[in-house]
Design a protein around this motif. Sequence first.
Motif, PDB file in Angstrom:
ATOM      1  N   SER A  51      38.192  22.356  35.298  1.00  0.00           N
ATOM      2  CA  SER A  51      38.511  21.021  35.830  1.00  0.00           C
ATOM      3  C   SER A  51      38.363  19.943  34.763  1.00  0.00           C
ATOM      4  O   SER A  51      39.250  19.096  34.604  1.00  0.00           O
ATOM      5  N   ASP A  77      28.665  18.219  29.062  1.00  0.00           N
ATOM      6  CA  ASP A  77      28.369  19.467  29.785  1.00  0.00           C
ATOM      7  C   ASP A  77      26.972  19.956  29.435  1.00  0.00           C
ATOM      8  O   ASP A  77      26.579  19.940  28.273  1.00  0.00           O
ATOM      9  N   THR A 136      32.353  28.086  34.673  1.00  0.00           N
ATOM     10  CA  THR A 136      32.237  29.381  35.348  1.00  0.00           C
ATOM     11  C   THR A 136      32.424  30.565  34.401  1.00  0.00           C
ATOM     12  O   THR A 136      31.703  31.554  34.477  1.00  0.00           O
ATOM     13  N   ASP A 166      40.261  36.292  40.271  1.00  0.00           N
ATOM     14  CA  ASP A 166      40.852  36.822  41.496  1.00  0.00           C
ATOM     15  C   ASP A 166      42.294  36.375  41.579  1.00  0.00           C
ATOM     16  O   ASP A 166      43.152  37.044  42.111  1.00  0.00           O
ATOM     17  N   SER A 167      42.486  35.166  41.101  1.00  0.00           N
ATOM     18  CA  SER A 167      43.810  34.548  41.171  1.00  0.00           C
ATOM     19  C   SER A 167      44.668  35.057  40.031  1.00  0.00           C
ATOM     20  O   SER A 167      44.158  35.463  38.990  1.00  0.00           O
ATOM     21  N   TYR A 222      46.439  29.952  38.178  1.00  0.00           N
ATOM     22  CA  TYR A 222      45.092  29.542  37.756  1.00  0.00           C
ATOM     23  C   TYR A 222      45.177  28.801  36.418  1.00  0.00           C
ATOM     24  O   TYR A 222      44.336  27.967  36.101  1.00  0.00           O
ATOM     25  N   HIS A 281      24.715  26.175  38.091  1.00  0.00           N
ATOM     26  CA  HIS A 281      24.879  27.234  37.091  1.00  0.00           C
ATOM     27  C   HIS A 281      23.537  27.804  36.647  1.00  0.00           C
ATOM     28  O   HIS A 281      23.473  28.921  36.150  1.00  0.00           O
TER      29      HIS A 281
END
Length: 505
Positions: free
Chosen positions: A33, A54, A62, A74-75, A80, A162
């Motif tokens: 993002s 960050d 992730t 998964d995508s 993605y 996280h």
Amino acid sequence: MTATAPTTAPAQGTEEIQDAGHVDVLIVGAGVSGIGAAYHLRDQFPDRTFVILDTQDDRGGTWWTHRYPGVRSDSDLFTYGYRFKPWRGPSIAAGEEILAYLDEVIDEYGLDQYIRYQHRVTSASWSTEDRRWTVEVTRGDTGQRLRFTTGFLWMCQGYYNHAKPYRPEWNGTDRFQGLVVHPQRWPEDLDLSGQRVVVIGSGATAATLIPAIAGEAQHVTMLQRSPTYFFAPPTTHELAAMLAPLDLPEEWTHEIMRRQYVTQYDWLARMSFEAPDELHAFLIESMRPLLPEGFDIGKHLTPRYRPWQQRLAVVPDGDLFAALREGKASIVTDTIETFTEHGIRVSSGEEIPADVVVTATGFNMSVLGDVAFTVDGEPVDFTKRVTWRGIMINGLPNMAYVFGYFRHSWTLRVDLVCDLVGRLLASMQDKGATMVVPTLRPEDEDMPLRPFADPENFNAGYVMRSQHILFKQGDREPWIHMLEHEQEREILPKADLDDGTLVYR
Ligand SMILES: Cc1cc2nc3c(=O)[nH]c(=O)nc-3n(C[C@H](O)[C@H](O)[C@H](O)COP(=O)(O)OP(=O)(O)OC[C@H]3O[C@@H](n4cnc5c(N)ncnc54)[C@H](O)[C@@H]3O)c2cc1C
């Protein structure tokens, strides 16, 4: 105005807060993002100054946190991946391939210079008088505290903590003599050869980890309380295989494959609402031929919820099922009674031997990165706030956040939200406004507030566990979120930014 906040030379362990400068936009998070937000910001507003902060020591969010064996999407990566950056690989990608893709984006658009790692944002305070946020940061490497100011805060912090994965309490863990690991903190040098491994969990993490370690370990047992829906598409889509010899420009292939996957996932999402029994039957029957003979599909692979009330776990080419067929892995569906010295005893009385237990038990959600927000000196209690289109929060000026889709790729929403934030910044500029704040109109004041997620719609454990700390939604636009991509790709580009719910000053 500084081009980016300067990297100040930190004095080890100092308690004093150092001024780190002012930027037009401050982005929190360097995951999918935050990197997407930075790209769009630079593309649309090349003159605005910005910085990306960050907590972690590298990019990817992730995909940097999760580096367990076999970690993958998964995508499909056509959706993605970003709209603006073609994906060239097979549809499903490994975590490190996604990191390499993000690295290309960072390199191609020169974003590296704007990212400050090991910068954890602890608080954000809005001052209407000054028309700016003051953002306090603690550096992970030096402990130094910094103070940034910014005109617009863009929260791209993801949805979970996280640093603190979710691990339920179980009896007897203190007497277990083996090793317990969480996929969010996978030890780099963990050698599983010849080990008996129990993976607790049934979701995407368990489904991707198990086939990856099944060859190495002596045996892997997936221990689940209840089953998840699995879907076993090919790693490479047949349409991608057909396009490959045509030597098309990569932008074309990216766009064609995006449309293919968007259509496919629209269908799946629609079916989950309109024909859940048919979708249930489709998913269960598509697994049956891939399973070992005599496998108890009713017990181990038939979920108790409607398809898509939780994320579908993708097992490309059915690799999890291959591990089951080859006898390298097995599934136990039961509840844990206690850990023992050498394994786990379940309610049936069976003791599953284990040298290593992997707790693929999920996340603890965070509300906007666990940042302490205040507005004009008043602490913000998010449980009393309402989302504005899943992008802003009522009463929080000059702040947008990114939250992706559950049923489509997260990133499809990143691009859409970035377009809207771009329109919002342009609208402020046109109006000469220095402040925009989502505000309930008189007709919205008595609107019933609903939980963050309607359990009928989406009831994944990590969301249900966190409803009490999350902000709310209303019963009408623009105070609702978690719409499907099929609706939002029509709604968001046309969303009226002058409908009275955004107050400009
Ligand atoms: C193993 C795994 C596989 C997944 N696969 C898919 C998939 O295939 N498709 C899909 O759509 N979704 C998937 N997801 C969901 C995934 O989280 C999102 O797709 C996406 O990566 C989220 O990106 P993000 O940048 O919003 O957040 P994150 O990736 O969570 O990154 C947020 C970053 O912000 C930083 N941050 C947070 N708070 C602060 C703070 N206070 N100060 C400074 N920095 C902060 C964090 O350190 C982190 O680096 C998956 C999730 C996991 C765990």
